[in-house]
Scaffold this active site. Structure first.
Site, PDB file in Angstrom:
ATOM      1  N   GLN A 159       0.779  -1.242   0.000  1.00 24.42           N
ATOM      2  CA  GLN A 159       0.000   0.000   0.000  1.00 24.42           C
ATOM      3  C   GLN A 159       0.810   1.291   0.000  1.00 24.42           C
ATOM      4  O   GLN A 159       0.465   2.247  -0.719  1.00 24.42           O
ATOM      5  CB  GLN A 159      -0.958   0.012   1.212  1.00 24.42           C
ATOM      6  CG  GLN A 159      -1.867   1.211   1.213  1.00 24.42           C
ATOM      7  CD  GLN A 159      -2.958   1.232   2.275  1.00 24.42           C
ATOM      8  OE1 GLN A 159      -3.578   2.255   2.473  1.00 24.42           O
ATOM      9  NE2 GLN A 159      -3.218   0.129   2.954  1.00 24.42           N
ATOM     10  N   LEU A 173       8.549  -8.568 -14.780  1.00 26.82           N
ATOM     11  CA  LEU A 173      10.002  -8.617 -14.958  1.00 26.82           C
ATOM     12  C   LEU A 173      10.637  -9.298 -13.751  1.00 26.82           C
ATOM     13  O   LEU A 173      10.403  -8.875 -12.610  1.00 26.82           O
ATOM     14  CB  LEU A 173      10.514  -7.167 -15.057  1.00 26.82           C
ATOM     15  CG  LEU A 173      11.926  -6.925 -15.571  1.00 26.82           C
ATOM     16  CD1 LEU A 173      12.076  -7.443 -16.998  1.00 26.82           C
ATOM     17  CD2 LEU A 173      12.241  -5.438 -15.531  1.00 26.82           C
ATOM     18  N   THR A 220      13.653  -9.359 -11.915  1.00 27.75           N
ATOM     19  CA  THR A 220      14.865  -8.533 -11.871  1.00 27.75           C
ATOM     20  C   THR A 220      16.023  -9.235 -11.179  1.00 27.75           C
ATOM     21  O   THR A 220      17.054  -8.629 -10.910  1.00 27.75           O
ATOM     22  CB  THR A 220      14.565  -7.202 -11.168  1.00 27.75           C
ATOM     23  OG1 THR A 220      13.946  -7.503  -9.920  1.00 27.75           O
ATOM     24  CG2 THR A 220      13.653  -6.338 -12.009  1.00 27.75           C
ATOM     25  N   LYS A 221      15.838 -10.529 -10.893  1.00 25.20           N
ATOM     26  CA  LYS A 221      16.968 -11.287 -10.345  1.00 25.20           C
ATOM     27  C   LYS A 221      17.659 -12.108 -11.430  1.00 25.20           C
ATOM     28  O   LYS A 221      18.690 -12.719 -11.165  1.00 25.20           O
ATOM     29  CB  LYS A 221      16.498 -12.167  -9.187  1.00 25.20           C
ATOM     30  CG  LYS A 221      16.224 -11.340  -7.929  1.00 25.20           C
ATOM     31  CD  LYS A 221      15.943 -12.223  -6.745  1.00 25.20           C
ATOM     32  CE  LYS A 221      15.834 -11.386  -5.475  1.00 25.20           C
ATOM     33  NZ  LYS A 221      15.212 -12.139  -4.396  1.00 25.20           N
ATOM     34  N   LYS A 239      11.131  -5.132   8.929  1.00 21.71           N
ATOM     35  CA  LYS A 239      10.037  -5.053   7.961  1.00 21.71           C
ATOM     36  C   LYS A 239       8.848  -4.447   8.699  1.00 21.71           C
ATOM     37  O   LYS A 239       8.627  -4.760   9.866  1.00 21.71           O
ATOM     38  CB  LYS A 239       9.647  -6.448   7.474  1.00 21.71           C
ATOM     39  CG  LYS A 239      10.699  -7.077   6.581  1.00 21.71           C
ATOM     40  CD  LYS A 239      10.192  -8.368   5.978  1.00 21.71           C
ATOM     41  CE  LYS A 239      11.204  -8.893   4.970  1.00 21.71           C
ATOM     42  NZ  LYS A 239      10.749 -10.100   4.279  1.00 21.71           N
ATOM     43  N   TYR A 254       4.633  -3.086   8.589  1.00 21.72           N
ATOM     44  CA  TYR A 254       3.308  -2.877   8.004  1.00 21.72           C
ATOM     45  C   TYR A 254       2.594  -1.772   8.773  1.00 21.72           C
ATOM     46  O   TYR A 254       3.026  -1.354   9.848  1.00 21.72           O
ATOM     47  CB  TYR A 254       2.478  -4.167   8.081  1.00 21.72           C
ATOM     48  CG  TYR A 254       2.907  -5.219   7.087  1.00 21.72           C
ATOM     49  CD1 TYR A 254       2.618  -5.067   5.734  1.00 21.72           C
ATOM     50  CD2 TYR A 254       3.590  -6.349   7.493  1.00 21.72           C
ATOM     51  CE1 TYR A 254       3.013  -6.033   4.814  1.00 21.72           C
ATOM     52  CE2 TYR A 254       3.986  -7.320   6.570  1.00 21.72           C
ATOM     53  CZ  TYR A 254       3.695  -7.155   5.237  1.00 21.72           C
ATOM     54  OH  TYR A 254       4.085  -8.097   4.323  1.00 21.72           O
ATOM     55  N   GLU A 255       1.467  -1.360   8.198  1.00 26.90           N
ATOM     56  CA  GLU A 255       0.652  -0.253   8.704  1.00 26.90           C
ATOM     57  C   GLU A 255       0.612  -0.103  10.232  1.00 26.90           C
ATOM     58  O   GLU A 255       1.031   0.907  10.782  1.00 26.90           O
ATOM     59  CB  GLU A 255      -0.776  -0.459   8.161  1.00 26.90           C
ATOM     60  CG  GLU A 255      -1.816   0.453   8.733  1.00 26.90           C
ATOM     61  CD  GLU A 255      -1.644   1.886   8.276  1.00 26.90           C
ATOM     62  OE1 GLU A 255      -1.609   2.119   7.067  1.00 26.90           O
ATOM     63  OE2 GLU A 255      -1.551   2.780   9.125  1.00 26.90           O
ATOM     64  N   ASP A 288       0.651   3.640   5.981  1.00 28.06           N
ATOM     65  CA  ASP A 288       0.843   3.272   4.579  1.00 28.06           C
ATOM     66  C   ASP A 288       0.577   4.439   3.628  1.00 28.06           C
ATOM     67  O   ASP A 288       1.489   5.072   3.117  1.00 28.06           O
ATOM     68  CB  ASP A 288      -0.089   2.116   4.215  1.00 28.06           C
ATOM     69  CG  ASP A 288       0.436   0.768   4.700  1.00 28.06           C
ATOM     70  OD1 ASP A 288       1.648   0.666   4.938  1.00 28.06           O
ATOM     71  OD2 ASP A 288      -0.354  -0.154   4.820  1.00 28.06           O
ATOM     72  N   GLY A 330      -7.477  19.837  18.799  1.00 29.18           N
ATOM     73  CA  GLY A 330      -7.036  21.221  18.595  1.00 29.18           C
ATOM     74  C   GLY A 330      -7.365  22.139  19.751  1.00 29.18           C
ATOM     75  O   GLY A 330      -7.024  23.314  19.725  1.00 29.18           O
ATOM     76  N   GLY A 331      -8.030  21.614  20.784  1.00 29.40           N
ATOM     77  CA  GLY A 331      -8.367  22.471  21.906  1.00 29.40           C
ATOM     78  C   GLY A 331      -9.830  22.884  21.895  1.00 29.40           C
ATOM     79  O   GLY A 331     -10.307  23.529  22.824  1.00 29.40           O
ATOM     80  N   GLN A 332     -10.601  22.517  20.848  1.00 29.73           N
ATOM     81  CA  GLN A 332     -12.039  22.794  20.865  1.00 29.73           C
ATOM     82  C   GLN A 332     -12.702  21.565  21.475  1.00 29.73           C
ATOM     83  O   GLN A 332     -12.620  20.488  20.897  1.00 29.73           O
ATOM     84  CB  GLN A 332     -12.621  22.983  19.448  1.00 29.73           C
ATOM     85  CG  GLN A 332     -11.949  24.032  18.609  1.00 29.73           C
ATOM     86  CD  GLN A 332     -10.712  23.480  17.923  1.00 29.73           C
ATOM     87  OE1 GLN A 332     -10.572  22.290  17.731  1.00 29.73           O
ATOM     88  NE2 GLN A 332      -9.799  24.379  17.603  1.00 29.73           N
ATOM     89  N   GLN A 379     -17.033  24.990  19.908  1.00 27.30           N
ATOM     90  CA  GLN A 379     -16.018  26.005  19.590  1.00 27.30           C
ATOM     91  C   GLN A 379     -16.331  27.232  20.440  1.00 27.30           C
ATOM     92  O   GLN A 379     -17.501  27.631  20.541  1.00 27.30           O
ATOM     93  CB  GLN A 379     -16.139  26.344  18.095  1.00 27.30           C
ATOM     94  CG  GLN A 379     -15.113  27.309  17.595  1.00 27.30           C
ATOM     95  CD  GLN A 379     -13.909  26.563  17.043  1.00 27.30           C
ATOM     96  OE1 GLN A 379     -13.814  25.355  17.191  1.00 27.30           O
ATOM     97  NE2 GLN A 379     -12.997  27.281  16.447  1.00 27.30           N
TER      98      GLN A 379
END
Ligand code: CAO
Length: 416
Positions: free
Chosen positions: A17, A72, A74-75, A137, A139-140, A169, A248-250, A273
Protein backbone atom coordinates in the site's frame (compact mmCIF):
# COMPACT_ATOMS: atom_id res chain seq x y z
CA UNK A 1 -6.36 18.86 -21.29
CA UNK A 2 -2.64 18.13 -20.86
CA UNK A 3 -1.58 16.87 -17.46
CA UNK A 4 1.26 18.50 -15.50
CA UNK A 5 3.24 15.26 -15.01
CA UNK A 6 2.96 14.13 -18.62
CA UNK A 7 6.39 13.10 -19.89
CA UNK A 8 7.58 11.97 -16.44
CA UNK A 9 8.36 8.25 -16.57
CA UNK A 10 8.23 6.38 -13.26
CA UNK A 11 9.47 2.88 -12.54
CA UNK A 12 6.98 1.71 -9.95
CA UNK A 13 8.80 -0.97 -8.03
CA UNK A 14 6.31 -0.78 -5.19
CA UNK A 15 3.97 -3.25 -3.55
CA UNK A 16 1.22 -3.49 -0.94
CA UNK A 17 0.00 0.00 0.00
CA UNK A 18 2.55 2.64 1.01
CA UNK A 19 4.45 2.80 -2.31
CA UNK A 20 1.49 2.12 -4.64
CA UNK A 21 -0.53 4.94 -3.04
CA UNK A 22 2.30 7.34 -3.94
CA UNK A 23 2.71 6.23 -7.53
CA UNK A 24 -1.05 6.08 -8.11
CA UNK A 25 -1.28 9.75 -7.15
CA UNK A 26 1.49 10.66 -9.59
CA UNK A 27 -0.21 8.60 -12.32
CA UNK A 28 -3.48 10.50 -11.78
CA UNK A 29 -1.61 13.71 -12.52
CA UNK A 30 -0.19 12.41 -15.80
CA UNK A 31 3.03 10.50 -15.04
CA UNK A 32 3.65 7.31 -17.02
CA UNK A 33 3.83 4.85 -14.15
CA UNK A 34 5.21 1.44 -15.06
CA UNK A 35 4.47 -1.08 -12.36
CA UNK A 36 7.26 -3.68 -12.33
CA UNK A 37 6.02 -6.99 -10.97
CA UNK A 38 7.37 -10.48 -10.56
CA UNK A 39 6.18 -12.77 -13.42
CA UNK A 40 3.48 -15.21 -12.37
CA UNK A 41 2.59 -13.60 -9.05
CA UNK A 42 2.89 -9.81 -9.17
CA UNK A 43 2.03 -7.52 -6.30
CA UNK A 44 0.86 -9.69 -3.39
CA UNK A 45 -2.30 -7.57 -3.04
CA UNK A 46 -3.60 -8.92 -6.37
CA UNK A 47 -4.43 -12.06 -4.40
CA UNK A 48 -5.18 -10.67 -0.97
CA UNK A 49 -8.75 -10.58 0.37
CA UNK A 50 -10.25 -11.52 -2.98
CA UNK A 51 -14.01 -11.08 -3.34
CA UNK A 52 -14.19 -12.58 -6.86
CA UNK A 53 -12.28 -15.80 -7.60
CA UNK A 54 -9.56 -15.36 -10.23
CA UNK A 55 -9.99 -11.57 -10.42
CA UNK A 56 -7.58 -9.01 -9.03
CA UNK A 57 -8.56 -8.10 -5.48
CA UNK A 58 -9.93 -4.66 -4.68
CA UNK A 59 -6.91 -4.13 -2.46
CA UNK A 60 -4.83 -4.08 -5.63
CA UNK A 61 -7.26 -2.35 -7.97
CA UNK A 62 -7.81 0.57 -5.59
CA UNK A 63 -4.10 1.35 -5.30
CA UNK A 64 -2.96 0.88 -8.86
CA UNK A 65 -5.27 2.80 -11.16
CA UNK A 66 -3.83 4.70 -14.15
CA UNK A 67 -0.69 2.51 -14.23
CA UNK A 68 0.81 0.10 -16.77
CA UNK A 69 2.05 -3.34 -15.68
CA UNK A 70 5.35 -4.86 -16.79
CA UNK A 71 6.28 -8.30 -15.51
CA UNK A 72 10.00 -8.62 -14.96
CA UNK A 73 12.17 -10.95 -12.90
CA UNK A 74 14.87 -8.53 -11.87
CA UNK A 75 16.97 -11.29 -10.34
CA UNK A 76 17.74 -12.87 -13.74
CA UNK A 77 20.49 -11.43 -16.01
CA UNK A 78 17.93 -10.79 -18.78
CA UNK A 79 15.55 -9.07 -16.35
CA UNK A 80 18.36 -6.93 -14.95
CA UNK A 81 19.24 -5.82 -18.48
CA UNK A 82 15.65 -4.73 -19.14
CA UNK A 83 15.54 -2.84 -15.84
CA UNK A 84 18.82 -1.11 -16.69
CA UNK A 85 17.38 0.07 -20.00
CA UNK A 86 14.30 1.31 -18.22
CA UNK A 87 16.40 3.12 -15.61
CA UNK A 88 18.28 4.96 -18.34
CA UNK A 89 15.01 6.25 -19.80
CA UNK A 90 13.13 7.05 -16.60
CA UNK A 91 12.87 10.02 -14.31
CA UNK A 92 11.98 8.31 -11.05
CA UNK A 93 12.26 4.85 -9.48
CA UNK A 94 9.99 4.29 -6.49
CA UNK A 95 10.34 1.25 -4.21
CA UNK A 96 9.16 0.02 -0.84
CA UNK A 97 10.94 -3.30 -0.50
CA UNK A 98 12.25 -4.55 2.79
CA UNK A 99 15.50 -2.90 3.90
CA UNK A 100 18.40 -3.95 1.65
CA UNK A 101 16.28 -5.79 -0.98
CA UNK A 102 17.10 -3.38 -3.82
CA UNK A 103 20.82 -3.55 -2.95
CA UNK A 104 20.69 -7.35 -2.92
CA UNK A 105 19.15 -7.20 -6.39
CA UNK A 106 22.25 -5.27 -7.47
CA UNK A 107 20.56 -1.89 -7.80
CA UNK A 108 22.21 0.22 -5.14
CA UNK A 109 21.72 3.99 -5.17
CA UNK A 110 25.28 4.33 -6.51
CA UNK A 111 24.61 1.89 -9.36
CA UNK A 112 21.30 3.51 -10.25
CA UNK A 113 22.73 7.02 -10.33
CA UNK A 114 25.68 5.74 -12.36
CA UNK A 115 23.20 4.35 -14.91
CA UNK A 116 21.21 7.59 -14.91
CA UNK A 117 22.51 10.59 -12.95
CA UNK A 118 19.19 12.36 -13.44
CA UNK A 119 17.21 9.54 -11.82
CA UNK A 120 15.33 10.23 -8.59
CA UNK A 121 15.27 7.14 -6.38
CA UNK A 122 12.44 7.25 -3.88
CA UNK A 123 12.03 4.76 -1.04
CA UNK A 124 9.66 3.93 1.76
CA UNK A 125 11.00 1.99 4.73
CA UNK A 126 9.53 1.32 8.14
CA UNK A 127 12.21 3.30 9.98
CA UNK A 128 14.68 5.87 8.70
CA UNK A 129 18.22 4.97 7.74
CA UNK A 130 20.44 4.72 10.81
CA UNK A 131 17.51 4.25 13.20
CA UNK A 132 18.09 1.41 15.67
CA UNK A 133 15.16 -0.45 14.09
CA UNK A 134 16.17 0.21 10.47
CA UNK A 135 16.44 -3.50 9.66
CA UNK A 136 12.75 -4.18 10.45
CA UNK A 137 10.04 -5.05 7.96
CA UNK A 138 7.03 -2.90 8.73
CA UNK A 139 3.31 -2.88 8.00
CA UNK A 140 0.65 -0.25 8.70
CA UNK A 141 -0.20 -0.95 12.32
CA UNK A 142 3.42 -1.45 13.29
CA UNK A 143 4.11 2.09 12.09
CA UNK A 144 1.07 3.49 13.90
CA UNK A 145 2.43 2.01 17.12
CA UNK A 146 5.99 3.23 16.53
CA UNK A 147 4.82 6.68 15.47
CA UNK A 148 2.86 7.62 18.59
CA UNK A 149 -0.59 7.27 17.03
CA UNK A 150 -1.61 4.10 18.89
CA UNK A 151 -0.54 5.26 22.36
CA UNK A 152 -2.65 8.39 21.99
CA UNK A 153 -5.72 6.87 20.28
CA UNK A 154 -8.63 5.18 22.00
CA UNK A 155 -10.12 5.46 25.46
CA UNK A 156 -8.17 5.88 28.70
CA UNK A 157 -9.50 2.61 30.12
CA UNK A 158 -8.68 0.59 27.00
CA UNK A 159 -5.46 -0.51 25.26
CA UNK A 160 -3.52 1.52 22.66
CA UNK A 161 -5.65 1.55 19.51
CA UNK A 162 -4.81 1.80 15.84
CA UNK A 163 -6.78 3.97 13.44
CA UNK A 164 -8.62 2.66 10.39
CA UNK A 165 -7.06 5.46 8.40
CA UNK A 166 -3.83 4.30 6.73
CA UNK A 167 -1.54 6.63 8.64
CA UNK A 168 1.40 4.28 8.19
CA UNK A 169 0.84 3.27 4.58
CA UNK A 170 -1.01 5.74 2.36
CA UNK A 171 0.06 8.68 4.49
CA UNK A 172 3.70 7.72 3.98
CA UNK A 173 3.02 7.41 0.25
CA UNK A 174 1.68 10.95 0.22
CA UNK A 175 4.81 12.22 1.97
CA UNK A 176 6.92 10.37 -0.59
CA UNK A 177 4.97 11.96 -3.47
CA UNK A 178 5.77 15.41 -2.06
CA UNK A 179 9.43 14.37 -1.80
CA UNK A 180 9.49 13.17 -5.40
CA UNK A 181 7.89 16.35 -6.75
CA UNK A 182 10.37 18.42 -4.72
CA UNK A 183 13.27 16.39 -6.13
CA UNK A 184 11.91 16.87 -9.66
CA UNK A 185 11.91 20.65 -9.14
CA UNK A 186 15.40 20.36 -7.63
CA UNK A 187 16.56 18.41 -10.67
CA UNK A 188 15.34 21.27 -12.86
CA UNK A 189 17.81 23.50 -10.98
CA UNK A 190 20.80 21.16 -10.68
CA UNK A 191 20.32 18.70 -13.54
CA UNK A 192 20.83 15.82 -11.10
CA UNK A 193 18.57 13.33 -9.42
CA UNK A 194 18.75 12.44 -5.76
CA UNK A 195 17.67 9.87 -3.23
CA UNK A 196 14.38 10.59 -1.45
CA UNK A 197 13.60 8.51 1.61
CA UNK A 198 10.53 8.55 3.83
CA UNK A 199 10.00 6.30 6.81
CA UNK A 200 6.58 5.17 7.94
CA UNK A 201 7.41 5.99 11.56
CA UNK A 202 8.41 9.56 10.64
CA UNK A 203 5.27 10.07 8.56
CA UNK A 204 3.04 8.97 11.44
CA UNK A 205 4.95 11.26 13.83
CA UNK A 206 4.44 14.15 11.43
CA UNK A 207 0.68 13.63 11.73
CA UNK A 208 0.89 13.21 15.51
CA UNK A 209 2.58 16.54 16.08
CA UNK A 210 -0.21 17.83 18.35
CA UNK A 211 0.47 14.93 20.68
CA UNK A 212 4.14 15.90 20.83
CA UNK A 213 2.88 19.41 21.64
CA UNK A 214 0.78 17.92 24.44
CA UNK A 215 3.71 15.94 25.86
CA UNK A 216 5.63 19.17 26.33
CA UNK A 217 2.63 21.02 27.78
CA UNK A 218 2.06 18.14 30.19
CA UNK A 219 5.66 18.19 31.33
CA UNK A 220 5.45 21.92 31.98
CA UNK A 221 2.07 22.25 33.71
CA UNK A 222 1.08 18.71 34.71
CA UNK A 223 -2.33 18.63 33.05
CA UNK A 224 -4.05 19.06 29.66
CA UNK A 225 -7.18 21.10 30.03
CA UNK A 226 -8.92 19.94 26.84
CA UNK A 227 -8.66 16.23 27.72
CA UNK A 228 -11.57 14.40 29.41
CA UNK A 229 -9.20 13.63 32.33
CA UNK A 230 -9.31 17.33 33.28
CA UNK A 231 -10.20 18.49 35.89
CA UNK A 232 -11.52 15.39 37.71
CA UNK A 233 -9.11 12.66 36.56
CA UNK A 234 -5.44 11.88 36.98
CA UNK A 235 -2.56 12.66 34.64
CA UNK A 236 0.71 10.75 34.58
CA UNK A 237 3.86 11.93 32.81
CA UNK A 238 2.77 10.71 29.36
CA UNK A 239 0.06 11.99 27.00
CA UNK A 240 -3.03 9.92 27.76
CA UNK A 241 -5.64 8.57 25.37
CA UNK A 242 -8.35 11.18 25.09
CA UNK A 243 -11.25 9.25 23.58
CA UNK A 244 -13.09 11.50 21.16
CA UNK A 245 -11.88 14.81 22.55
CA UNK A 246 -10.86 17.39 19.97
CA UNK A 247 -7.12 17.55 19.49
CA UNK A 248 -7.04 21.22 18.60
CA UNK A 249 -8.37 22.47 21.91
CA UNK A 250 -12.04 22.79 20.87
CA UNK A 251 -14.00 20.55 23.21
CA UNK A 252 -16.05 18.10 21.18
CA UNK A 253 -17.42 14.58 21.39
CA UNK A 254 -19.24 11.94 19.39
CA UNK A 255 -22.90 12.21 20.46
CA UNK A 256 -25.83 9.82 20.06
CA UNK A 257 -28.66 10.67 17.70
CA UNK A 258 -32.04 9.07 17.02
CA UNK A 259 -31.63 5.39 16.27
CA UNK A 260 -28.25 4.83 17.98
CA UNK A 261 -29.62 1.77 19.77
CA UNK A 262 -29.72 -0.17 16.50
CA UNK A 263 -27.53 1.82 14.10
CA UNK A 264 -23.85 1.80 15.12
CA UNK A 265 -23.27 5.04 13.21
CA UNK A 266 -26.25 7.12 14.37
CA UNK A 267 -23.96 9.76 15.87
CA UNK A 268 -22.67 13.21 15.10
CA UNK A 269 -19.41 14.89 16.05
CA UNK A 270 -20.31 18.03 17.93
CA UNK A 271 -17.74 20.74 18.58
CA UNK A 272 -18.16 23.37 21.23
CA UNK A 273 -16.02 26.01 19.59
CA UNK A 274 -15.50 28.97 21.95
CA UNK A 275 -16.97 31.61 19.65
CA UNK A 276 -19.92 29.37 18.72
CA UNK A 277 -21.19 29.09 22.29
CA UNK A 278 -23.99 31.63 21.86
CA UNK A 279 -25.41 30.04 18.68
CA UNK A 280 -25.05 26.60 20.29
CA UNK A 281 -27.19 27.73 23.22
CA UNK A 282 -29.76 29.20 20.84
CA UNK A 283 -29.84 26.03 18.70
CA UNK A 284 -30.32 23.86 21.79
CA UNK A 285 -33.05 26.11 23.20
CA UNK A 286 -30.85 27.02 26.19
CA UNK A 287 -30.52 30.81 25.91
CA UNK A 288 -30.09 31.01 29.70
CA UNK A 289 -26.67 29.36 29.36
CA UNK A 290 -25.29 32.25 27.29
CA UNK A 291 -24.51 34.53 30.22
CA UNK A 292 -24.60 31.99 33.05
CA UNK A 293 -21.16 32.18 34.75
CA UNK A 294 -21.17 28.35 34.98
CA UNK A 295 -21.34 28.10 31.19
CA UNK A 296 -20.19 31.37 29.64
CA UNK A 297 -16.46 30.59 29.23
CA UNK A 298 -14.58 27.46 28.10
CA UNK A 299 -12.92 27.28 31.54
CA UNK A 300 -16.28 27.44 33.29
CA UNK A 301 -17.73 24.73 31.06
CA UNK A 302 -14.86 22.25 31.28
CA UNK A 303 -15.60 20.81 34.77
CA UNK A 304 -19.10 19.79 33.63
CA UNK A 305 -18.51 19.33 29.91
CA UNK A 306 -19.97 15.81 29.97
CA UNK A 307 -23.20 17.13 31.54
CA UNK A 308 -23.36 19.60 28.66
CA UNK A 309 -22.85 16.79 26.16
CA UNK A 310 -25.62 14.81 27.92
CA UNK A 311 -27.99 17.77 27.52
CA UNK A 312 -27.09 17.97 23.82
CA UNK A 313 -27.81 14.24 23.49
CA UNK A 314 -31.28 14.83 24.97
CA UNK A 315 -31.81 17.43 22.24
CA UNK A 316 -30.54 14.97 19.63
CA UNK A 317 -32.74 12.06 20.82
CA UNK A 318 -35.56 12.75 18.34
CA UNK A 319 -33.35 13.81 15.42
CA UNK A 320 -31.42 11.69 12.95
CA UNK A 321 -27.78 12.61 12.47
CA UNK A 322 -28.67 14.27 9.16
CA UNK A 323 -31.58 16.25 10.62
CA UNK A 324 -29.38 17.41 13.49
CA UNK A 325 -26.62 18.62 11.18
CA UNK A 326 -29.18 20.42 9.01
CA UNK A 327 -30.34 22.38 12.03
CA UNK A 328 -26.89 23.02 13.50
CA UNK A 329 -25.36 24.17 10.20
CA UNK A 330 -27.78 27.12 10.21
CA UNK A 331 -26.13 28.27 13.45
CA UNK A 332 -22.59 27.93 12.03
CA UNK A 333 -21.77 25.15 14.49
CA UNK A 334 -18.89 22.91 13.34
CA UNK A 335 -20.32 19.39 13.25
CA UNK A 336 -20.79 16.40 10.94
CA UNK A 337 -22.67 13.12 10.82
CA UNK A 338 -20.59 10.01 11.53
CA UNK A 339 -20.76 8.47 8.06
CA UNK A 340 -20.59 4.76 7.40
CA UNK A 341 -18.59 3.44 4.45
CA UNK A 342 -21.91 2.55 2.79
CA UNK A 343 -23.05 6.16 3.07
CA UNK A 344 -19.71 7.39 1.72
CA UNK A 345 -19.85 4.96 -1.20
CA UNK A 346 -23.26 6.27 -2.22
CA UNK A 347 -22.82 9.96 -1.39
CA UNK A 348 -23.87 12.00 -4.46
CA UNK A 349 -21.56 14.90 -3.57
CA UNK A 350 -18.53 12.61 -3.39
CA UNK A 351 -19.47 11.06 -6.74
CA UNK A 352 -19.99 14.51 -8.30
CA UNK A 353 -16.62 15.79 -7.06
CA UNK A 354 -14.77 12.72 -8.32
CA UNK A 355 -13.58 11.73 -4.84
CA UNK A 356 -15.36 8.37 -5.23
CA UNK A 357 -15.43 7.03 -8.79
CA UNK A 358 -16.64 3.93 -10.57
CA UNK A 359 -14.20 2.58 -13.15
CA UNK A 360 -14.27 -0.33 -15.58
CA UNK A 361 -11.99 -3.33 -15.15
CA UNK A 362 -11.34 -6.18 -17.56
CA UNK A 363 -11.92 -8.92 -14.98
CA UNK A 364 -14.19 -7.32 -12.43
CA UNK A 365 -16.67 -5.38 -14.55
CA UNK A 366 -16.68 -2.09 -12.70
CA UNK A 367 -15.62 -1.20 -9.19
CA UNK A 368 -15.58 1.76 -6.87
CA UNK A 369 -12.33 3.44 -6.08
CA UNK A 370 -10.97 6.72 -4.77
CA UNK A 371 -10.32 9.60 -7.12
CA UNK A 372 -8.03 12.52 -6.47
CA UNK A 373 -8.72 14.29 -3.17
CA UNK A 374 -6.76 17.22 -4.61
CA UNK A 375 -8.86 19.42 -6.89
CA UNK A 376 -7.34 21.74 -9.47
CA UNK A 377 -8.88 24.53 -11.53
CA UNK A 378 -7.12 23.33 -14.66
CA UNK A 379 -6.79 19.58 -14.24
CA UNK A 380 -9.43 16.94 -13.83
CA UNK A 381 -7.73 13.60 -13.26
CA UNK A 382 -9.47 10.80 -15.12
CA UNK A 383 -9.28 7.61 -13.12
CA UNK A 384 -8.80 4.43 -15.11
CA UNK A 385 -8.92 0.81 -13.92
CA UNK A 386 -5.82 -0.97 -12.66
CA UNK A 387 -3.79 -3.03 -15.16
CA UNK A 388 -3.87 -6.81 -15.33
CA UNK A 389 -0.61 -8.56 -14.42
CA UNK A 390 1.82 -7.97 -17.28
CA UNK A 391 -0.85 -6.33 -19.44
CA UNK A 392 1.64 -3.89 -20.93
CA UNK A 393 4.80 -6.02 -20.93
CA UNK A 394 5.19 -6.33 -24.71
CA UNK A 395 4.18 -2.72 -25.32
CA UNK A 396 6.78 -1.43 -22.84
CA UNK A 397 9.51 -3.77 -24.15
CA UNK A 398 8.91 -2.59 -27.69
CA UNK A 399 9.08 1.05 -26.50
CA UNK A 400 12.49 0.14 -25.03
CA UNK A 401 13.61 -0.99 -28.49
CA UNK A 402 13.15 -4.76 -28.24
CA UNK A 403 11.96 -6.42 -31.46
CA UNK A 404 9.44 -9.28 -31.68
CA UNK A 405 12.10 -12.02 -31.57
CA UNK A 406 13.85 -10.49 -28.59
CA UNK A 407 10.54 -10.13 -26.76
CA UNK A 408 9.71 -13.78 -27.49
CA UNK A 409 13.12 -14.80 -26.19
CA UNK A 410 12.57 -12.80 -22.97
CA UNK A 411 9.27 -14.62 -22.49
CA UNK A 412 10.96 -17.98 -23.16
CA UNK A 413 13.63 -17.24 -20.55
CA UNK A 414 10.83 -16.39 -18.04
CA UNK A 415 12.48 -13.03 -17.35
CA UNK A 416 9.19 -11.32 -18.24
N1 CAO B 1 11.82 -9.74 -9.50
C1 CAO B 1 12.58 -10.47 -8.67
N2 CAO B 1 12.55 -10.37 -7.33
C2 CAO B 1 11.67 -9.50 -6.82
C3 CAO B 1 10.83 -8.70 -7.62
C4 CAO B 1 10.94 -8.86 -9.03
N3 CAO B 1 10.18 -8.15 -9.86
N4 CAO B 1 10.07 -7.94 -6.81
C5 CAO B 1 10.41 -8.24 -5.55
N5 CAO B 1 11.38 -9.17 -5.53
C6 CAO B 1 12.03 -9.77 -4.39
C7 CAO B 1 12.81 -8.80 -3.54
O1 CAO B 1 14.02 -8.49 -4.16
C8 CAO B 1 12.95 -9.55 -2.25
O2 CAO B 1 14.00 -10.51 -2.39
P1 CAO B 1 15.14 -10.78 -1.27
O3 CAO B 1 14.41 -10.94 0.02
O4 CAO B 1 15.78 -12.04 -1.75
O5 CAO B 1 16.05 -9.64 -1.25
C9 CAO B 1 11.66 -10.36 -2.19
O6 CAO B 1 11.05 -10.23 -3.48
C10 CAO B 1 10.65 -9.93 -1.17
O7 CAO B 1 10.60 -8.53 -1.01
P2 CAO B 1 10.21 -7.91 0.40
O8 CAO B 1 11.15 -8.43 1.44
O9 CAO B 1 10.11 -6.45 0.25
O10 CAO B 1 8.74 -8.52 0.62
P3 CAO B 1 8.10 -9.16 1.92
O11 CAO B 1 6.77 -9.64 1.49
O12 CAO B 1 8.96 -10.12 2.61
O13 CAO B 1 7.92 -7.88 2.91
C11 CAO B 1 7.12 -5.69 3.51
C12 CAO B 1 6.88 -6.97 2.69
C13 CAO B 1 6.04 -4.70 3.11
C14 CAO B 1 7.01 -6.01 5.00
C15 CAO B 1 8.52 -5.16 3.19
O14 CAO B 1 8.63 -4.99 1.80
C16 CAO B 1 8.83 -3.84 3.86
O15 CAO B 1 9.10 -3.76 5.07
N6 CAO B 1 8.82 -2.73 3.09
C17 CAO B 1 9.18 -1.43 3.56
C18 CAO B 1 8.11 -0.85 4.40
C19 CAO B 1 6.79 -0.79 3.68
O16 CAO B 1 6.63 -0.20 2.64
N7 CAO B 1 5.79 -1.36 4.33
C20 CAO B 1 4.42 -1.07 3.95
C21 CAO B 1 3.84 -1.95 3.03
S1 CAO B 1 2.14 -1.52 2.99
O17 CAO B 1 1.54 -2.16 4.40
Amino acid sequence: MSKPLEGIKIIDFTHVQAGPACTQLLAWFGADVIKVERPGSGDVTRNQLRDIPDADALYFTMLNSNKRSLTLDTKTPEGKEVLEKLVKESDVLVENFAPGALDRMGFTWERLSELNPKLIVASVKGFSDGHHYDDLKVYENVAQCAGGAASTTGFWDGPPTVSAAALGDSNTGMHLAIGILTALIGRGQTGRGQKVAVSMQDSVINLCRVKLRDQQRLERVGYLEEYPQYPHGEFTDVVPRGGNAGGGGQPGWVLKCKGWETDPNAYIYFTIQGHAWEPICRALGKPEWIDDPNYATPQARQPHIFDIFATIEEWLADKTKFEAVDILRKYDIPCAPVLSMKEIANDPSLRASGTIVEVPHKQRGSYLTVGSPIKFSNLKPEITGSPLLGEHTDEILSELGYNKEQIASLHASRAV
